[in-house]
Design a protein around this motif. Structure first.
Motif, PDB file in Angstrom:
ATOM      1  N   TYR A 361       0.883  -1.236  -0.172  1.00  0.00           N
ATOM      2  CA  TYR A 361       0.063   0.038  -0.042  1.00  0.00           C
ATOM      3  C   TYR A 361       0.897   1.203  -0.098  1.00  0.00           C
ATOM      4  O   TYR A 361       2.008   1.461   0.523  1.00  0.00           O
ATOM      5  CB  TYR A 361      -0.920   0.091   1.342  1.00  0.00           C
ATOM      6  CG  TYR A 361      -2.147  -0.637   1.256  1.00  0.00           C
ATOM      7  CD1 TYR A 361      -2.722  -1.173   0.251  1.00  0.00           C
ATOM      8  CD2 TYR A 361      -2.746  -1.133   2.531  1.00  0.00           C
ATOM      9  CE1 TYR A 361      -4.174  -1.586   0.266  1.00  0.00           C
ATOM     10  CE2 TYR A 361      -3.819  -1.928   2.543  1.00  0.00           C
ATOM     11  CZ  TYR A 361      -4.361  -2.133   1.543  1.00  0.00           C
ATOM     12  OH  TYR A 361      -5.622  -2.891   1.547  1.00  0.00           O
ATOM     13  N   GLN A 385      -1.156   6.252  -9.530  1.00  0.00           N
ATOM     14  CA  GLN A 385      -1.591   5.166  -9.378  1.00  0.00           C
ATOM     15  C   GLN A 385      -1.803   4.850 -11.119  1.00  0.00           C
ATOM     16  O   GLN A 385      -1.203   3.826 -11.382  1.00  0.00           O
ATOM     17  CB  GLN A 385      -3.033   4.776  -9.110  1.00  0.00           C
ATOM     18  CG  GLN A 385      -3.489   3.325  -8.875  1.00  0.00           C
ATOM     19  CD  GLN A 385      -2.639   2.440  -7.860  1.00  0.00           C
ATOM     20  OE1 GLN A 385      -3.002   2.586  -6.788  1.00  0.00           O
ATOM     21  NE2 GLN A 385      -1.808   1.861  -8.422  1.00  0.00           N
ATOM     22  N   ARG A 399      -1.171  -0.926  -4.325  1.00  0.00           N
ATOM     23  CA  ARG A 399      -2.566  -0.012  -4.440  1.00  0.00           C
ATOM     24  C   ARG A 399      -2.450   1.351  -3.505  1.00  0.00           C
ATOM     25  O   ARG A 399      -1.756   1.441  -2.513  1.00  0.00           O
ATOM     26  CB  ARG A 399      -3.715  -0.634  -3.768  1.00  0.00           C
ATOM     27  CG  ARG A 399      -3.904  -1.982  -4.597  1.00  0.00           C
ATOM     28  CD  ARG A 399      -4.946  -2.786  -3.916  1.00  0.00           C
ATOM     29  NE  ARG A 399      -5.021  -3.942  -4.521  1.00  0.00           N
ATOM     30  CZ  ARG A 399      -6.094  -5.045  -3.845  1.00  0.00           C
ATOM     31  NH1 ARG A 399      -6.125  -5.046  -2.825  1.00  0.00           N
ATOM     32  NH2 ARG A 399      -6.321  -6.268  -4.969  1.00  0.00           N
ATOM     33  N   TRP A 411      -9.424   2.189  -2.156  1.00  0.00           N
ATOM     34  CA  TRP A 411      -8.751   2.580  -3.483  1.00  0.00           C
ATOM     35  C   TRP A 411      -8.914   3.983  -3.981  1.00  0.00           C
ATOM     36  O   TRP A 411     -10.109   4.412  -3.808  1.00  0.00           O
ATOM     37  CB  TRP A 411      -8.765   1.599  -4.448  1.00  0.00           C
ATOM     38  CG  TRP A 411      -8.556   0.095  -4.032  1.00  0.00           C
ATOM     39  CD1 TRP A 411      -8.080  -0.263  -2.985  1.00  0.00           C
ATOM     40  CD2 TRP A 411      -8.826  -0.936  -5.042  1.00  0.00           C
ATOM     41  NE1 TRP A 411      -7.950  -1.703  -2.861  1.00  0.00           N
ATOM     42  CE2 TRP A 411      -8.631  -2.166  -4.160  1.00  0.00           C
ATOM     43  CE3 TRP A 411      -9.307  -1.333  -6.261  1.00  0.00           C
ATOM     44  CZ2 TRP A 411      -8.649  -3.355  -4.699  1.00  0.00           C
ATOM     45  CZ3 TRP A 411      -9.238  -2.386  -6.591  1.00  0.00           C
ATOM     46  CH2 TRP A 411      -8.932  -3.584  -5.990  1.00  0.00           C
TER      47      TRP A 411
END
Length: 473
Positions: A361, A385, A399, A411
């Motif tokens: 993450y 992203q 993510r 997300w």
């Protein structure tokens, strides 16, 4: 939410004329393997005579942590000038939400391979979040109007002291309120570390044995919880005998199927995780977890590729060798540290390819006081992203998530509405937290998250000024 317009694709001829030049556009990011290197700590005047044996000792690292400006002067000598120390003192006296605590291992990854100077130290990405100074912070909007010291309301969701039950099947167990190192952007700045002039910290009041008993008793009576994140603070500060006992008690609960150990010290103090008693104890826990079919993982916190060295890689590899299933990284997006695609990709390739740590993450920096200079807007996270996709293996592509107050991790593309002008995004959720068991509308409500005001257009900034003025007495 603003929709990106599709780009028109113009068909190209199958074969260009033989005489036509063939331009090379290149890639937005060019991968080059960079083997990990342990920077030379003897470049610092205060460590000129430190031996490798001392450096690789966890005890030496802990004893020689930098806790104040005087100790930093002793290490750096005259490599930085008085303006830096004055800048740091101003921050410590009025703005810092975390007290200073930097292990030698971490300080050694600042300006690692170029001559040290005041300018280089100020520009260093690791320094920016581990040793913040007053000039780093914004003066127009140092804190967002909706910033709070417990921005995720973890304390509100305690079901026992230090046990946060936010998600239906997962809990966060805060075993203690200290770490081997204190990060300026710490999301638990209301509890973790020493009080500062800006923040009078909360305190854990129970004896550790009573706190642990309360955790275990709750988990035994709530079989819907299957996943325990064991954190703090940092589990590296729990005496190993106590930590092993706690973990073995968790493993006796039939319904617990995942245990994650949260420790930035795997990077900040890898020497701890290489101590023989810790390695042997971790192997005992890992073997027990394997027999029980429980997934045991370590989650660490690395924000920049500079922080990864051979010692960090050795600590991660040792954990895997003794039976820990995964070592994963949870970083935080911060301006001036890693909020660009090249920085994130450099870090992820170093994590996955060189240190054996899985990129997992990247959180958007939480809405705590005096953190606006670090935070990025949601649209910027969207772009990041997009820009890191396709370079890393799919299983090692992290993510980027927004930890929305009262909602949890989402997300960044999961928002339901986005007012770009005012920097307000709206989010929904599909479960109730432990404080919403009787709230029939919790799953129908929209929850707001706010971009840093300085990143908004002038009209949006003006709107926030009006809101601030309207609330003044």
């Amino acid at each position: 939410m603003t929709q990106t317009q599709p780009v028109e694709v113009i068909p190209q001829p199958r074969h260009a004329p033989a005489s036509a030049p063939q331009p090379t556009a290149g890639q937005p990011y060019e991968y080059r393997r960079r083997p990990l290197v342990e920077p030379d700590w003897t470049r610092f005047p205060g460590w000129r005579h430190v031996t490798r044996e001392q450096w690789e000792s966890a005890q030496w690292q802990r004893v020689n942590c930098v806790k104040n400006i005087k100790q930093l002067r002793t290490v750096l000598g005259d490599l930085v000038d008085e303006t830096f120390y004055a800048d740091l003192e101003a921050d410590q006296k009025a703005l810092a939400t975390m007290s200073m605590l930097v292990p030698p291992q971490m300080l050694n990854t600042m300006v690692p391979f170029e001559p040290m100077s005041t300018e280089a130290f100020l520009a260093d990405p690791v320094r920016r979040y581990m040793i913040p100074v007053a000039s780093d912070r914004r003066t127009d909007w140092p804190s967002h109007p909706y910033a709070t010291r417990d921005s995720l309301h973890e304390h509100d969701m305690w079901v026992a002291e230090g046990l946060t039950h936010r998600y239906p099947t997962k809990v966060l167990a805060e075993l203690l309120s200290t770490c081997p190192q204190y990060c300026g952007h710490c999301t638990r700045m209301d509890l973790v570390g020493n009080s500062t002039p800006a923040v009078d910290k909360l305190k854990l009041t129970l004896k550790p044995v009573d706190r642990y008993d309360a955790h275990i008793n709750y988990l035994k009576t709530h079989p819907g919880v299957r996943d325990v994140v064991v954190s703090g603070g940092d589990v590296a500060n729990v005496p190993w005998r106590n930590l092993e006992s706690y973990l073995m008690r968790l493993l006796e609960i039939e319904t617990i199927r995942d245990i994650r150990l949260a420790t930035k010290a795997l990077m900040g103090l890898p020497q701890h995780w290489l101590q023989p008693d810790v390695v042997e104890g971790l192997e005992r826990v890992a073997r027990t977890a394997a027999r029980r079919g429980v997934n045991l993982a370590i989650h660490t916190h690395v924000n920049h590729a500079q922080s990864l060295t051979p010692l960090v890689a050795r600590a991660a590899q040792t954990a895997l060798e003794v039976g820990v299933r995964d070592v994963r990284n949870q970083g935080v997006l911060m301006r001036g540290v890693n909020a660009s695609a090249p920085d994130l990709l450099d870090l992820c390739f170093a994590l996955q390819g060189e240190a054996g740590i899985l990129p997992y993450y990247f959180y958007m920096c939480d809405m705590i006081p005096n953190a606006e200079h670090w935070r990025v807007p949601v649209w910027h996270a969207h772009q990041l992203q997009h820009d890191i996709m396709g370079y890393l293996p799919g299983y090692a592509t992290p993510r980027i998530v927004c930890d929305v107050p009262f909602v949890g991790k989402r997300w960044v593309h999961m928002l339901t509405e986005y007012d770009r002008e005012r920097g307000i995004s709206y989010w929904t959720k599909n479960y109730r937290t432990s404080i919403e068991s009787e709230d029939l509308e919790a799953l129908n409500r929209r929850f707001a998250y706010y971009d840093p005001i300085d990143t908004l257009p002038e009209s949006g900034q003006a709107w926030w000024v009006q809101q601030e003025t309207a609330t003044l007495p």
